[in-house]
Design an enzyme around this catalytic site. Sequence first.
Site, PDB file in Angstrom:
ATOM      1  N   GLU A   1      30.738  43.362  39.687  1.00  0.00           N
ATOM      2  CA  GLU A   1      30.590  44.940  40.065  1.00  0.00           C
ATOM      3  C   GLU A   1      31.755  45.702  40.101  1.00  0.00           C
ATOM      4  O   GLU A   1      32.221  46.324  40.492  1.00  0.00           O
ATOM      5  CB  GLU A   1      29.792  44.977  41.362  1.00  0.00           C
ATOM      6  CG  GLU A   1      28.467  44.399  41.088  1.00  0.00           C
ATOM      7  CD  GLU A   1      27.293  44.989  42.077  1.00  0.00           C
ATOM      8  OE1 GLU A   1      28.062  46.063  43.083  1.00  0.00           O
ATOM      9  OE2 GLU A   1      26.632  44.800  42.369  1.00  0.00           O
TER      10      GLU A   1
HETATM   11  C1  LIG Z   1      29.444  34.835  39.271  1.00  0.00           C
HETATM   12  C2  LIG Z   1      29.358  35.904  39.190  1.00  0.00           C
HETATM   13  C3  LIG Z   1      28.420  36.364  38.422  1.00  0.00           C
HETATM   14  C4  LIG Z   1      28.071  37.494  37.874  1.00  0.00           C
HETATM   15  N1  LIG Z   1      26.612  38.399  37.598  1.00  0.00           N
HETATM   16  C5  LIG Z   1      26.960  39.200  36.303  1.00  0.00           C
HETATM   17  C6  LIG Z   1      25.291  39.698  36.250  1.00  0.00           C
HETATM   18  O1  LIG Z   1      24.552  39.134  35.962  1.00  0.00           O
HETATM   19  N2  LIG Z   1      25.404  40.432  34.895  1.00  0.00           N
HETATM   20  C7  LIG Z   1      26.642  41.230  33.639  1.00  0.00           C
HETATM   21  O2  LIG Z   1      26.580  41.406  33.225  1.00  0.00           O
HETATM   22  N3  LIG Z   1      27.866  40.114  34.688  1.00  0.00           N
HETATM   23  C8  LIG Z   1      27.921  39.332  35.633  1.00  0.00           C
HETATM   24  N4  LIG Z   1      29.218  39.530  36.235  1.00  0.00           N
HETATM   25  C9  LIG Z   1      29.884  39.603  35.710  1.00  0.00           C
HETATM   26  C10 LIG Z   1      31.440  40.170  36.760  1.00  0.00           C
HETATM   27  O3  LIG Z   1      30.797  41.812  36.153  1.00  0.00           O
HETATM   28  C11 LIG Z   1      32.212  39.651  35.462  1.00  0.00           C
HETATM   29  O4  LIG Z   1      33.085  38.858  35.581  1.00  0.00           O
HETATM   30  C12 LIG Z   1      33.736  40.955  35.674  1.00  0.00           C
HETATM   31  O5  LIG Z   1      32.855  42.066  34.913  1.00  0.00           O
HETATM   32  C13 LIG Z   1      35.176  40.410  35.280  1.00  0.00           C
HETATM   33  O6  LIG Z   1      35.088  40.298  33.685  1.00  0.00           O
HETATM   34  P1  LIG Z   1      35.543  39.038  33.817  1.00  0.00           P
HETATM   35  O7  LIG Z   1      35.555  37.595  34.468  1.00  0.00           O
HETATM   36  O8  LIG Z   1      35.525  38.907  32.129  1.00  0.00           O
HETATM   37  O9  LIG Z   1      37.161  39.091  33.870  1.00  0.00           O
HETATM   38  P2  LIG Z   1      38.471  40.184  33.099  1.00  0.00           P
HETATM   39  O10 LIG Z   1      37.888  41.319  32.374  1.00  0.00           O
HETATM   40  O11 LIG Z   1      38.919  38.903  31.546  1.00  0.00           O
HETATM   41  O12 LIG Z   1      39.598  40.551  33.784  1.00  0.00           O
HETATM   42  C14 LIG Z   1      40.287  39.594  34.509  1.00  0.00           C
HETATM   43  C15 LIG Z   1      41.123  40.439  35.581  1.00  0.00           C
HETATM   44  O13 LIG Z   1      41.773  41.389  35.215  1.00  0.00           O
HETATM   45  C16 LIG Z   1      41.898  42.707  35.733  1.00  0.00           C
HETATM   46  N5  LIG Z   1      41.968  43.714  34.426  1.00  0.00           N
HETATM   47  C17 LIG Z   1      40.645  43.265  33.235  1.00  0.00           C
HETATM   48  N6  LIG Z   1      41.081  44.927  32.799  1.00  0.00           N
HETATM   49  C18 LIG Z   1      42.159  45.770  33.956  1.00  0.00           C
HETATM   50  C19 LIG Z   1      42.730  46.979  34.071  1.00  0.00           C
HETATM   51  N7  LIG Z   1      42.587  47.692  32.544  1.00  0.00           N
HETATM   52  N8  LIG Z   1      43.664  47.236  34.738  1.00  0.00           N
HETATM   53  C20 LIG Z   1      44.149  46.249  35.688  1.00  0.00           C
HETATM   54  N9  LIG Z   1      43.791  45.056  35.896  1.00  0.00           N
HETATM   55  C21 LIG Z   1      42.674  44.752  34.731  1.00  0.00           C
HETATM   56  C22 LIG Z   1      40.498  42.301  36.559  1.00  0.00           C
HETATM   57  O14 LIG Z   1      40.434  43.127  37.392  1.00  0.00           O
HETATM   58  C23 LIG Z   1      40.833  41.237  37.072  1.00  0.00           C
HETATM   59  O15 LIG Z   1      41.251  40.534  37.624  1.00  0.00           O
HETATM   60  C24 LIG Z   1      28.876  38.630  36.770  1.00  0.00           C
HETATM   61  C25 LIG Z   1      30.057  37.267  37.163  1.00  0.00           C
HETATM   62  C26 LIG Z   1      30.235  36.382  38.386  1.00  0.00           C
HETATM   63  C27 LIG Z   1      31.927  35.299  37.852  1.00  0.00           C
END
Ligand SMILES: Cc1cc2nc3c(=O)[nH]c(=O)nc-3n(C[C@H](O)[C@H](O)[C@H](O)COP(=O)(O)OP(=O)(O)OC[C@H]3O[C@@H](n4cnc5c(N)ncnc54)[C@H](O)[C@@H]3O)c2cc1C
Length: 823
Positions: free
Chosen positions: A507
């Site tokens: 989220e």
């Molecule tokens: C257990 C679990 C359940 C989930 N359930 C769902 C679900 O039901 N439906 C769904 O659609 N998604 C779901 N998600 C996805 C979740 O919303 C994403 O994991 C989240 O949005 C982050 O994306 P990412 O993991 O690809 O990280 P990335 O986007 O790769 O980010 C990696 C890091 O970079 C940082 N970052 C990225 N951009 C910036 C910026 N501009 N400035 C500063 N920092 C930045 C982030 O804060 C993070 O620390 C789930 C994820 C998990 C782990």
Amino acid sequence: MHVWEQVLAAFIAIGGLAFFQAPRWAWSLALVAATVSVLWNQPEGGVGFSILTQVCVFAVVIFLITLVNVTKIRRLLLTGPLFKLFRKILPPIRATELEAINAGDIWWEADLFRGRPPWKKLFSFPKPQLSVEEQLFLDNQVEVFCSLLNDWEITQQTLDLPSIAWKYLKEQGFFGLIIPKEFGGKDFSALANSTIVQKISTRSVTAAVTTMVPNSLGPAELLLAYGTEEQKHYYLPKLASGEEIPCFALTGPEAGSDASAIPDIGVVCKGKYRGKEMLGMRLTWDKRYITLAPVATVLGLAVKLYDPEGLIGDKQEIGITLCLLPTNTEGVEIGKRHFPLNQPFLNGPTRGKDVFVPLDFIIGGVPMAGKGWRMLVECLSAGRGISLPALSTACAKHCYRVCGAYAKIRKQFHTSIGRFEGVEAALAQIGGITYLLEATRLLTLTAIDQKIRPAVVTAIAKYHMTEFSRKAVNHAMDIHGGRGIMLGPNNYLGRSYESSPISITVEGANILTRNLIIFGQGILRCHPFLQQEMQALSHPDQNEGIAAFDKTILQHVRFFLSNVTRLFFHSLTAGQFCSSYALQPLQAEIKQLSRMSLALSCISDFTLLLLGGRLKRRERLSARLGDVLSYLFLASAVLKYFNDFGDKKVDLPYVRWTLQTCLFQIQKAFLGFFHNLRNPLVRFGLKCLVFPYGRPYHGPKDKLDRQLARHMMLPSQFRDRLTSNYYLGKKEKDAVAVLEYAFKAMVNLEPLLAEVEHFGKTTVEDRGNLSKSLGMEAIIPLALKEGVISKSEANEILEFEHARRRAIAVDEFSTEQLQGKKV
Ligand SMILES: Cc1cc2nc3c(=O)[nH]c(=O)nc-3n(C[C@H](O)[C@H](O)[C@H](O)COP(=O)(O)OP(=O)(O)OC[C@H]3O[C@@H](n4cnc5c(N)ncnc54)[C@H](O)[C@@H]3O)c2cc1C
């Protein structure tokens, strides 16, 4: 008048005019008066000004007055050129960014941002209270549901909830908490939703996530807000009864935080669905991390919709669109699982290639095609204030209870470990954090239950509550030492510790939320003029844009000058004259919060002046100002909780601890911000403006930490209130209940235990070194025999001793058991 008197008079006059936001005519009059005074009131012996000088000065004064007061001239010479300059340098804002910024509402945080928090308003918000029906559900259904769960079995053996728990969830309507009664749901408040998730989470995070997902950001919420009547009547009753299990898929391998960049597409075209020719969409997606996907019967899906043939309108690129598909639709691939840090709630990928579905599958129908991003960010504006804050508070409450108890019963060096100063510090952190989180949870829910979607507040709650919860569980692990590390049915901390990065990531991942969202969205939404100015700057008609800009910028300047003079005054007087509220005995702390709120308002404007659009790239500066806003909000949540629920005497150490922590963090954020400004003069000037006498806030003293730690090591009504809605379990089978029993027994038996220990010690001395290993179980029969204790007292002590041993015990497994995980 002497020159210095004139300077002083001018200084006071300008300060007064700015302080009270005087209108333009008052400034003009003051300027004329000052000019006359300077030109004609020469000090004795002074050389008068020449006629030419006087004429020139008057000409300049008249020009300035005309410039400020005559609208046409002002727009031509001042605000018009400024408008054109700003328009040129304003960084372009993407449509999705704009939608995210504009999503949701502003609330109390806007008052904090604007530098004049009307405290009375905070205390007039309704006191959060569950309805009778909601409380009954918590005391009955939730209690029963928790009793069906064994977290060790779930996380280590079955890797799923037991089927009886799934059945109970569906039958008792747990999946329809937010669905209105007319559709067969419970229609519970956000407070109830959060409290239910919280209680379940104190038993099993896996079960809590399973319960919370259908009740948070997902199909039910989207249907309620945007669905067509037909969609609502078809899906909502089935979702409420658990006949349909939903999931929502936005994230994919290439689009995580930058979710608006999803590569998944839908193309409007004609095709065949279940044998019928119709207009529909051909969908292709590749999503991952989707909670409940492996069991979902209905899949919420975000794709970018295109209409190359113009079949539903004249736009070819329609934009992000949300659809709802039965998972048994031909081509929908679903079923495998991810394994998120040993929390086996069902989570997995879903894919599909050229899956044809009717246009009716768009949530809200064709009129809502392309509006998906707005729908999502609007729902997120409320949703992220419910589930994750509930999980975080549950985690803190759990740490509070078990750490207070464990620090009491666990002795090293013949002393309860909670009496060592180092452990006291960790305990106090947990105590303060728990207070802070419960207060923040309740204040955030107060807004949501008033049907406000406070986007900035929920971002603050999401970020800080998950971070604080992670801190609490880290401290809890330290306090438990090896007892927290050895996994097994007796370990009540390990899984909470493992799960904390999940809350941090979902989220809105935390780094992004802190660095980009809180202040970035906060300044745009909460600033009294900035949004209007930006709207004016992007107005398609230049003249109308200039007119709107001219009006707002003047108000903005007046507001800014007033803030600067007010801050100057309140900083010099150390906040003694800042506004407060009659909340005994916290008036002084409230004054300091008012002072810091004013400082934030003022420094935000300086930041706009200094950085403008570059602020977006200077994420860490933005994060620090976001911290100031956040801690102001957290502190006000504590004040509100204290006002609504606090016992004036018992709560006070916690309230002081949290307020001192918040003020200290605010100071740290400001100093970090100033320290990283590039211009040394600006750095110095702003620092002096906010903290002219150095650092005023020091955080809680060790003495206060000790007060909290000692308090946590005693059972009390306060402990039960603060950690309310906590599932304790039964002494016969639950490790937490055993600990609780041992803790309470130890407190009750303390004088007796001291007596027996003393007897044991003297006996040991009498008998020499041989008996030094005598434990309580060996001493008791001797003490009984020699009449030091009665039979019933001996039994009580033995029962306590047995429970204490169990409470400090850890599990053991054979290698085969570990390999087969049949333990
Ligand atoms: C257990 C679990 C359940 C989930 N359930 C769902 C679900 O039901 N439906 C769904 O659609 N998604 C779901 N998600 C996805 C979740 O919303 C994403 O994991 C989240 O949005 C982050 O994306 P990412 O993991 O690809 O990280 P990335 O986007 O790769 O980010 C990696 C890091 O970079 C940082 N970052 C990225 N951009 C910036 C910026 N501009 N400035 C500063 N920092 C930045 C982030 O804060 C993070 O620390 C789930 C994820 C998990 C782990």
